[in-house]
Design a protein around this motif. Structure first.
Motif, PDB file in Angstrom:
ATOM      1  N   VAL A  46      11.855  -1.569  -0.725  1.00  0.00           N
ATOM      2  CA  VAL A  46      12.992  -1.916   0.124  1.00  0.00           C
ATOM      3  C   VAL A  46      12.893  -1.081   1.392  1.00  0.00           C
ATOM      4  CG1 VAL A  46      15.501  -1.980   0.346  1.00  0.00           C
ATOM      5  CG2 VAL A  46      14.428  -2.467  -1.868  1.00  0.00           C
ATOM      6  N   GLY A  47      12.861  -1.758   2.550  1.00  0.00           N
ATOM      7  CA  GLY A  47      12.719  -1.054   3.815  1.00  0.00           C
ATOM      8  C   GLY A  47      11.514  -1.572   4.556  1.00  0.00           C
ATOM      9  N   GLY A  48      11.316  -1.031   5.737  1.00  0.00           N
ATOM     10  CA  GLY A  48      10.170  -1.432   6.545  1.00  0.00           C
ATOM     11  C   GLY A  48       9.351  -0.235   6.953  1.00  0.00           C
ATOM     12  N   GLY A  49       9.754   0.397   8.065  1.00  0.00           N
ATOM     13  CA  GLY A  49       9.008   1.558   8.535  1.00  0.00           C
ATOM     14  C   GLY A  49       9.092   2.732   7.592  1.00  0.00           C
ATOM     15  N   VAL A  50      10.197   2.834   6.858  1.00  0.00           N
ATOM     16  CA  VAL A  50      10.393   3.906   5.883  1.00  0.00           C
ATOM     17  C   VAL A  50      10.824   3.284   4.563  1.00  0.00           C
ATOM     18  CG1 VAL A  50      11.749   5.954   5.307  1.00  0.00           C
ATOM     19  CG2 VAL A  50      10.999   5.597   7.654  1.00  0.00           C
ATOM     20  N   VAL A  51      10.308   3.803   3.458  1.00  0.00           N
ATOM     21  CA  VAL A  51      10.669   3.315   2.131  1.00  0.00           C
ATOM     22  C   VAL A  51      12.066   3.828   1.787  1.00  0.00           C
ATOM     23  CG1 VAL A  51      10.105   3.346  -0.319  1.00  0.00           C
ATOM     24  CG2 VAL A  51       8.267   3.245   1.380  1.00  0.00           C
ATOM     25  N   LEU A  52      13.030   2.914   1.676  1.00  0.00           N
ATOM     26  CA  LEU A  52      14.380   3.278   1.265  1.00  0.00           C
ATOM     27  C   LEU A  52      14.510   3.303  -0.250  1.00  0.00           C
ATOM     28  CD1 LEU A  52      16.502   1.177   3.792  1.00  0.00           C
ATOM     29  CD2 LEU A  52      15.879   3.598   3.937  1.00  0.00           C
ATOM     30  N   ALA A  53      13.761   2.462  -0.924  1.00  0.00           N
ATOM     31  CA  ALA A  53      13.779   2.415  -2.396  1.00  0.00           C
ATOM     32  C   ALA A  53      12.508   1.729  -2.858  1.00  0.00           C
ATOM     33  CB  ALA A  53      15.008   1.672  -2.904  1.00  0.00           C
ATOM     34  N   ALA A  54      12.119   2.025  -4.088  1.00  0.00           N
ATOM     35  CA  ALA A  54      10.924   1.423  -4.670  1.00  0.00           C
ATOM     36  C   ALA A  54      11.192   1.107  -6.131  1.00  0.00           C
ATOM     37  CB  ALA A  54       9.721   2.367  -4.549  1.00  0.00           C
ATOM     38  N   SER A  55      10.716  -0.040  -6.582  1.00  0.00           N
ATOM     39  CA  SER A  55      10.848  -0.391  -7.991  1.00  0.00           C
ATOM     40  C   SER A  55       9.949   0.523  -8.819  1.00  0.00           C
ATOM     41  CB  SER A  55      10.463  -1.850  -8.212  1.00  0.00           C
ATOM     42  OG  SER A  55       9.069  -2.031  -7.970  1.00  0.00           O
ATOM     43  N   TYR A  56      10.179   0.531 -10.130  1.00  0.00           N
ATOM     44  CA  TYR A  56       9.357   1.397 -10.984  1.00  0.00           C
ATOM     45  C   TYR A  56       7.898   0.960 -10.967  1.00  0.00           C
ATOM     46  CZ  TYR A  56      13.083   4.306 -12.716  1.00  0.00           C
ATOM     47  OH  TYR A  56      14.097   5.230 -12.791  1.00  0.00           O
ATOM     48  N   GLU A  57       7.650  -0.325 -10.758  1.00  0.00           N
ATOM     49  CA  GLU A  57       6.263  -0.787 -10.647  1.00  0.00           C
ATOM     50  C   GLU A  57       5.601  -0.193  -9.405  1.00  0.00           C
ATOM     51  OE1 GLU A  57       8.739  -3.723 -12.886  1.00  0.00           O
ATOM     52  OE2 GLU A  57       8.932  -2.719 -10.938  1.00  0.00           O
ATOM     53  N   ALA A  58       6.380  -0.032  -8.333  1.00  0.00           N
ATOM     54  CA  ALA A  58       5.837   0.593  -7.115  1.00  0.00           C
ATOM     55  C   ALA A  58       5.726   2.104  -7.290  1.00  0.00           C
ATOM     56  CB  ALA A  58       6.733   0.251  -5.922  1.00  0.00           C
ATOM     57  N   LYS A  59       6.699   2.702  -7.957  1.00  0.00           N
ATOM     58  CA  LYS A  59       6.637   4.149  -8.189  1.00  0.00           C
ATOM     59  C   LYS A  59       5.419   4.530  -9.016  1.00  0.00           C
ATOM     60  CE  LYS A  59      11.606   5.070  -7.877  1.00  0.00           C
ATOM     61  NZ  LYS A  59      12.824   5.508  -8.614  1.00  0.00           N
ATOM     62  N   ALA A  60       5.018   3.648  -9.914  1.00  0.00           N
ATOM     63  CA  ALA A  60       3.831   3.921 -10.734  1.00  0.00           C
ATOM     64  C   ALA A  60       2.566   4.015  -9.891  1.00  0.00           C
ATOM     65  CB  ALA A  60       3.667   2.830 -11.798  1.00  0.00           C
ATOM     66  N   ARG A  61       2.606   3.486  -8.670  1.00  0.00           N
ATOM     67  CA  ARG A  61       1.463   3.554  -7.757  1.00  0.00           C
ATOM     68  C   ARG A  61       1.589   4.720  -6.780  1.00  0.00           C
ATOM     69  NH1 ARG A  61      -1.167  -1.414  -7.516  1.00  0.00           N
ATOM     70  NH2 ARG A  61      -2.665  -0.298  -6.205  1.00  0.00           N
ATOM     71  N   GLY A  62       2.577   5.578  -7.004  1.00  0.00           N
ATOM     72  CA  GLY A  62       2.720   6.764  -6.175  1.00  0.00           C
ATOM     73  C   GLY A  62       3.661   6.628  -5.001  1.00  0.00           C
ATOM     74  N   ILE A  63       4.364   5.501  -4.901  1.00  0.00           N
ATOM     75  CA  ILE A  63       5.276   5.289  -3.782  1.00  0.00           C
ATOM     76  C   ILE A  63       6.592   6.017  -4.044  1.00  0.00           C
ATOM     77  CG2 ILE A  63       6.575   3.555  -2.490  1.00  0.00           C
ATOM     78  CD1 ILE A  63       4.294   1.600  -3.068  1.00  0.00           C
ATOM     79  N   ARG A  64       7.067   6.749  -3.048  1.00  0.00           N
ATOM     80  CA  ARG A  64       8.298   7.514  -3.163  1.00  0.00           C
ATOM     81  C   ARG A  64       9.135   7.323  -1.900  1.00  0.00           C
ATOM     82  NH1 ARG A  64       6.509   7.419  -7.430  1.00  0.00           N
ATOM     83  NH2 ARG A  64       6.032   9.098  -8.910  1.00  0.00           N
ATOM     84  N   THR A  65      10.379   7.706  -1.960  1.00  0.00           N
ATOM     85  CA  THR A  65      11.249   7.710  -0.783  1.00  0.00           C
ATOM     86  C   THR A  65      11.335   9.134  -0.252  1.00  0.00           C
ATOM     87  OG1 THR A  65      13.197   8.047  -2.194  1.00  0.00           O
ATOM     88  CG2 THR A  65      12.620   5.791  -1.656  1.00  0.00           C
ATOM     89  N   PRO A  66      11.407   9.312   1.071  1.00  0.00           N
ATOM     90  CA  PRO A  66      11.346   8.321   2.146  1.00  0.00           C
ATOM     91  C   PRO A  66       9.948   8.260   2.749  1.00  0.00           C
ATOM     92  CG  PRO A  66      12.217  10.384   2.993  1.00  0.00           C
ATOM     93  CD  PRO A  66      11.791  10.642   1.574  1.00  0.00           C
ATOM     94  N   MET A  67       9.018   7.710   2.024  1.00  0.00           N
ATOM     95  CA  MET A  67       7.622   7.635   2.458  1.00  0.00           C
ATOM     96  C   MET A  67       7.473   6.665   3.629  1.00  0.00           C
ATOM     97  SD  MET A  67       4.364   6.585   0.071  1.00  0.00           S
ATOM     98  CE  MET A  67       4.481   8.074  -0.939  1.00  0.00           C
ATOM     99  N   ASN A  68       6.516   6.953   4.504  1.00  0.00           N
ATOM    100  CA  ASN A  68       6.186   6.043   5.587  1.00  0.00           C
ATOM    101  C   ASN A  68       5.708   4.711   5.013  1.00  0.00           C
ATOM    102  OD1 ASN A  68       3.763   4.932   7.372  1.00  0.00           O
ATOM    103  ND2 ASN A  68       5.239   5.919   8.750  1.00  0.00           N
ATOM    104  N   GLY A  69       6.192   3.606   5.598  1.00  0.00           N
ATOM    105  CA  GLY A  69       5.875   2.294   5.066  1.00  0.00           C
ATOM    106  C   GLY A  69       4.390   1.974   5.073  1.00  0.00           C
ATOM    107  N   HIS A  70       3.663   2.376   6.117  1.00  0.00           N
ATOM    108  CA  HIS A  70       2.218   2.108   6.179  1.00  0.00           C
ATOM    109  C   HIS A  70       1.480   2.861   5.074  1.00  0.00           C
ATOM    110  CE1 HIS A  70       2.535  -0.180   9.842  1.00  0.00           C
ATOM    111  NE2 HIS A  70       3.172   0.812  10.453  1.00  0.00           N
ATOM    112  N   ARG A  71       1.881   4.092   4.839  1.00  0.00           N
ATOM    113  CA  ARG A  71       1.243   4.859   3.765  1.00  0.00           C
ATOM    114  C   ARG A  71       1.527   4.229   2.408  1.00  0.00           C
ATOM    115  NH1 ARG A  71       2.925  10.892   1.704  1.00  0.00           N
ATOM    116  NH2 ARG A  71       1.298  11.119   0.127  1.00  0.00           N
ATOM    117  N   ALA A  72       2.756   3.738   2.211  1.00  0.00           N
ATOM    118  CA  ALA A  72       3.105   3.097   0.947  1.00  0.00           C
ATOM    119  C   ALA A  72       2.237   1.871   0.695  1.00  0.00           C
ATOM    120  CB  ALA A  72       4.586   2.717   0.948  1.00  0.00           C
ATOM    121  N   LEU A  73       2.001   1.075   1.726  1.00  0.00           N
ATOM    122  CA  LEU A  73       1.187  -0.127   1.556  1.00  0.00           C
ATOM    123  C   LEU A  73      -0.286   0.203   1.358  1.00  0.00           C
ATOM    124  CD1 LEU A  73       2.862  -2.561   4.106  1.00  0.00           C
ATOM    125  CD2 LEU A  73       2.938  -2.662   1.613  1.00  0.00           C
TER     126      LEU A  73
END
Length: 408
Positions: A46-73
């Protein structure tokens, strides 16, 4: 001769585990997955330039808030990015809190997605706390369609830790007498007050578990962290937390922030964003009938370091012009740092809040005007929407995302 009564021993915890901490799981992302079946079971951001929230499936890949959106992808190229829908999250929060208040009258909201509930007096009419917790989770799932984790313990601190351990979508009871057995194997990051700096300091001394703090003792811990932090963390390591679940508490501060990305921004544009943040915070102040004494500017730079500056006013106020002047002064003082290090996020907080009580008068003793520019603009936004009136400096830039808050 007056004889004082013997002092009562201080109660450090109740006898039974009857404090619940209920916490919705990945709240924003869970609402998106609830409302769009195509997102279920998939990594959602959830979010664009900054990750406002991430599902548990995304968290399992190392995505956290408030991570930069490009890094998350980069971490999860197949993640599905959805724009935030704050009105949907506010509605879901309201529905969940209706379940909370229908469960017990003693509810202390912490944020829009978590609360403490005291169910200690409900045994005769509602059963044991663990049964109440099971029913609460089932009701939230059935009536709101969201997963929620619940921790049960004798203290607020342990209940919160238990709900975190139970995630996702679980329940954990910390039985009386088993607190230290549950707590001591956990990493020190579970303790309130242990952030990145404190954790790094403790790790350098080989302290990684809560049990290590308990074994070290408060006296030796002082040499590492200082007296206040040592006293606080040692008490938590012993599961001591005398705080009650409190209702009717008013927040002590309000804040808002705006992510700027990593591209260079002229100071005039940054100042425009400050105007937008102050407008938003001033509106919240007046709606809650509060005044603030202190304005806090928070900055995050391109090298991920942070800085905080604050200014305390002579008197409490809800006047946008006065608050804006203080914020602009702080921004001007921080200008050399911004130019040298770049700015990726700017935030403002209004603290030392007091009730806007008309009986608390200051000179000159004149009646409070009800036809000011602030009240007129507030009325227009209330009637026609928050974007009905905006500053010229924000045209084409928007006011940014306004995160829903609990009613104050």
């Amino acid at each position: 001769m007056f004889v004082s009564e013997p002092r009562r021993p201080r109660i450090t915890a109740r006898d039974d585990a009857s404090i619940l901490h209920a916490d919705l799981d990945s709240f924003y992302a869970a609402v998106e997955q609830r409302d769009d079946p195509r997102l279920r079971g998939k990594p959602v951001i959830v979010g664009g330039g900054v990750v406002l929230a991430a599902s548990y499936e995304a968290k399992a890949r190392g995505i956290r808030t408030p991570m930069n959106g490009h890094r998350a992808l980069r971490l999860c190229p197949e993640a599905i990015v959805v724009p935030p829908r704050m009105s949907a999250y506010a509605a879901a929060s309201t529905a969940v809190f209706e379940v909370f208040h229908d469960t017990t009258p003693v509810v202390e909201g912490i944020s829009i997605d978590e609360a403490f509930l005291d169910v200690g007096g409900l045994r005769r009419i509602a059963g044991e706390p663990v049964d109440i917790a099971h029913r609460l989770r089932a009701r939230v799932a059935a009536e709101v369609g969201l997963p929620i984790s619940v921790g049960i313990a004798r203290t607020k601190f342990l209940a919160k830790v238990a709900s975190a351990v139970a995630k996702p979508d679980g329940l954990r009871l910390v039985a009386p007498g088993g607190e230290l057995e549950f707590l001591h194997p956990l990493p020190i990051e579970r303790l309130w007050g242990v952030g990145e700096v404190t954790a790094r300091n403790l790790h350098e001394h080989g302290i990684t578990k809560v049990g290590h703090i308990a074994a070290l003792g408060e006296t030796r811990l002082r040499t590492i962290l200082g007296p206040a932090a040592a006293r606080h963390l040692y008490a938590l390591s012993q599961a001591r937390d005398p705080r009650r679940v409190e209702t009717g508490k008013r927040r002590r501060s309000i804040g808002a922030q705006r992510a700027l990305g990593r591209q260079p921004r002229p100071l005039t544009e940054i100042e425009a964003f400050v105007h937008g943040l102050i407008d938003r915070l001033g509106r919240r102040l007046r709606t809650a009938e509060r005044c603030c004494r202190t304005v806090v500017l928070r900055l995050r730079f391109d090298d991920f370091t942070r800085a905080t500056r604050s200014h305390t006013l002579a008197h409490g106020t809800d006047d946008t012009a006065v608050i804006l002047a203080a914020a602009r002064t702080l921004l001007h003082e921080a200008r050399p740092m911004i130019q040298e290090r770049g700015l990726t996020l700017i935030g403002l907080a209004l603290t030392n809040l007091v009730d806007a009580d008309p009986r608390q008068l200051t000179l000159p003793l004149t009646p409070r005007a009800d036809n000011t520019l602030d009240t007129t603009v507030d009325a227009l936004r209330q009637r026609f929407g928050s974007s009905a009136v905006t500053r010229a400096a924000l045209l084409g830039r928007g006011e940014g995302i306004s995160v829903p808050l609990l009613p104050d």
